[in-house]
Write a protein that holds these residues in place. Structure first.
Motif, PDB file in Angstrom:
ATOM      1  N   MET A  38       0.826  -1.208   0.000  1.00  0.00           N
ATOM      2  CA  MET A  38       0.000   0.000   0.000  1.00  0.00           C
ATOM      3  C   MET A  38       0.859   1.256   0.000  1.00  0.00           C
ATOM      4  N   ARG A  39       1.948   1.229   0.770  1.00  0.00           N
ATOM      5  CA  ARG A  39       2.903   2.341   0.778  1.00  0.00           C
ATOM      6  C   ARG A  39       4.154   1.903   1.508  1.00  0.00           C
ATOM      7  N   SER A  40       5.259   2.603   1.225  1.00  0.00           N
ATOM      8  CA  SER A  40       6.510   2.376   1.939  1.00  0.00           C
ATOM      9  C   SER A  40       7.221   3.711   2.056  1.00  0.00           C
ATOM     10  N   GLY A  46       5.458   4.978   7.485  1.00  0.00           N
ATOM     11  CA  GLY A  46       5.698   3.549   7.560  1.00  0.00           C
ATOM     12  C   GLY A  46       5.346   2.773   6.305  1.00  0.00           C
ATOM     13  N   THR A  47       5.592   1.464   6.378  1.00  0.00           N
ATOM     14  CA  THR A  47       5.310   0.516   5.301  1.00  0.00           C
ATOM     15  C   THR A  47       4.113  -0.338   5.685  1.00  0.00           C
ATOM     16  N   ALA A 139      -4.508   8.692   4.542  1.00  0.00           N
ATOM     17  CA  ALA A 139      -4.198   9.983   5.162  1.00  0.00           C
ATOM     18  C   ALA A 139      -3.582   9.849   6.552  1.00  0.00           C
ATOM     19  N   LEU A 140      -3.718   8.678   7.180  1.00  0.00           N
ATOM     20  CA  LEU A 140      -3.271   8.506   8.560  1.00  0.00           C
ATOM     21  C   LEU A 140      -1.852   7.969   8.622  1.00  0.00           C
ATOM     22  N   ASN A 141      -1.134   8.379   9.663  1.00  0.00           N
ATOM     23  CA  ASN A 141       0.196   7.846   9.907  1.00  0.00           C
ATOM     24  C   ASN A 141       0.108   6.376  10.333  1.00  0.00           C
ATOM     25  N   TRP A 142       1.276   5.735  10.375  1.00  0.00           N
ATOM     26  CA  TRP A 142       1.352   4.290  10.641  1.00  0.00           C
ATOM     27  C   TRP A 142       0.647   3.911  11.941  1.00  0.00           C
ATOM     28  N   PRO A 146      -6.602   2.347  11.408  1.00  0.00           N
ATOM     29  CA  PRO A 146      -7.780   1.776  12.089  1.00  0.00           C
ATOM     30  C   PRO A 146      -7.557   0.331  12.523  1.00  0.00           C
ATOM     31  N   GLY A 147      -7.945   0.050  13.743  1.00  0.00           N
ATOM     32  CA  GLY A 147      -7.824  -1.299  14.265  1.00  0.00           C
ATOM     33  C   GLY A 147      -6.460  -1.659  14.788  1.00  0.00           C
ATOM     34  N   GLY A 148      -5.518  -0.700  14.768  1.00  0.00           N
ATOM     35  CA  GLY A 148      -4.199  -0.953  15.330  1.00  0.00           C
ATOM     36  C   GLY A 148      -4.225  -0.867  16.849  1.00  0.00           C
TER      37      GLY A 148
END
Length: 467
Positions: A38-40, A46-47, A139-142, A146-148
């Motif tokens: 999704m992103r790195s 984060g990744t 849009a959210l940081n690592w 949600p659900g972390g």
């Protein structure tokens, strides 16, 4: 469900993330079990990978994030930003509790002057955080995904400040740094001891195990879905395991007024990611530990419960004894803080089997040494409202027989990686001293030595490397 393994060397945690990203998303290697990147990006983004969930149509997101902690700088640079000062200090009920504009001049904030550099870290270090999330929000940081894992307020060692016109010192317990609290790997700030570290990766559709060997210091991580025993009712059976929680108990001497002759000993939490950190907060999953005996404190084994809450599991707690410095007469000039032997928790409600009880004296070996009984690593609820075994972590097990050497070996016909609890020969507890202490009871000393040796020799774990 096929598992795949990869081994090699990496020059840094950032390099390791790049290796994982290329390998885990390779359809030629993993087929339908390949993940989507999704992103790195760098901290705090984060990744994050997208993977299939255990049930049809479900997905889960797995994350890695590297960070570099510089003592006296990284935390202060973050905390002293205007928006963070407002949120955590000026407007917060445990800070100045003022609804007013934030005025900053050096270390002075709204007429409150910090007496030292704000920090929650004991030393500089490089860190690799691990996480699992239910959803993904670009849009959210690592750490905000949600659900972390969501953390409450922790009592870190206080930052002292004074108000304008007063010499009285006031305590402020600083907030958690983004990414911290998640299970992690750590190394010294200079990087791998021999410029590179060895790694092993074991992956299937829903999970990833990561092992590193940094010049004899071993760490294991797991992230993804564990195998719940109540498969129908468990909505999100996720677990995150790392080499350390980072949380350790520390003590300081504080003088709150100029007239105070004897300091006040203060014991609270700090974060230490170095490999040299030898408390039970650093180690393999079967021997996980906490710095305080409180429900909700992070450990290196974090479990998502069936109601969606994340909780740390631990078989041990390691706190501090406060010892006054010996003087013949007069006020105590300072206090020493000596680490206690590990103890069984009373308030942490989640444990790890089979090591939630002593396993130092048993062995199961069959066929004249040809077949071992391998005990699954299981997650256990030990509270009044919920009790029983929640499930097990795939591919890792406890060797119920003495292991000779770490590294790759064949056990029961399968290739396994034998992992020591941090490093080979690590003692169960290193006894500290404050002042001059003599122990003359030889039988007591021998009993302690035998107990420590029995605990030490049993602290190994196996990771299966093939189907």
């Amino acid at each position: 469900m096929a598992i795949r393994m990869k081994r090699g060397t990496a020059a840094s945690f950032e390099d390791l993330i790049a290796i994982v990203s290329t390998w885990a998303t390779d359809n030629a290697v993993h087929g339908d079990d390949a993940w989507q990147l999704m992103r790195s990006e760098a901290w705090p983004r984060g990744t994050i990978f997208k993977a299939r969930g255990r049930k049809e149509g479900e997905v889960l997101y797995l994350g890695l994030m590297a960070n570099r902690i510089e003592k006296g700088k990284t935390y202060a640079d973050w905390f002293m930003q205007r928006e963070n000062l407002a949120t955590y200090f000026v407007w917060h009920k445990d800070g100045l509790n003022q609804i007013s504009p934030v005025e900053v001049s050096g270390r002075t904030v709204n007429k409150a002057t910090f007496t030292g550099t704000p920090d929650i870290f004991t030393h500089s270090a490089r860190v690799l955080h691990f996480g699992v999330f239910k959803q993904y929000a670009e849009a959210l940081n690592w750490h905000e995904q949600p659900g972390g894992i969501k953390f409450g307020n922790f009592k870190f060692l206080p930052i002292q400040y004074t108000l304008e016109g007063s010499s009285r010192v006031i305590d402020f317990h600083p907030p958690l740094f983004p990414g911290c609290g998640y299970p992690s790997f750590g190394m010294n700030f200079e990087g791998p001891k021999n410029l590179v570290l060895d790694y092993w990766l074991v992956k299937d559709a829903h999970t990833l195990s990561v092992v590193i060997n940094n010049s004899g210091v071993w760490d294991h991580a797991f992230l993804g879905a564990f195998l719940p025993y109540d498969n129908e009712e468990y909505a999100f059976p996720a677990a995150v395991i790392g080499g350390t929680s980072g949380f350790v108990a520390k003590g300081i001497n504080v003088w709150y007024s100029p007239s105070q002759q004897t300091p006040t000993p203060v014991v609270a939490l700090q974060i230490d990611y170095r490999p040299e950190e030898w408390s039970v907060a650093h180690g393999l999953a079967p021997f996980a530990g906490a710095a305080e005996d409180q429900d909700g404190i992070p450990t290196q084994v974090m479990i998502c419960l069936s109601d969606g809450r994340w909780r740390g599991a631990a078989n041990y707690v390691q706190s501090l004894d406060v010892v006054p410095h010996f003087v013949c007469s007069g006020p105590v000039p300072l206090y020493h803080f000596v680490r206690k032997p590990p103890e069984r928790p009373q308030h942490i409600l989640y444990r790890i089997r089979p090591t939630e009880s002593d396993v130092r004296d048993f062995s199961h070996l069959y066929d004249k040494g040809g077949t071992w009984k391998l005990e699954p690593i299981e997650l256990l609820a030990a509270g009044k409202e919920q009790s029983g075994i929640l499930g097990r972590i795939p591919y890792i097990s406890f060797p119920s027989h003495l292991v000779g050497k770490e590294g790759e070996t064949r056990i029961n016909g399968k290739l396994h990686l034998v992992l020591p609890n941090g490093w080979a020969g690590r003692q169960f507890h290193i006894k500290g001293r404050a002042g001059i202490v003599y122990e003359e009871d030889v039988e007591k000393l021998l009993k302690e030595e035998r107990k420590d040796y029995a605990q030490t020799k049993s602290r190994y774990m196996l990771l299966r490397l093939e189907e």
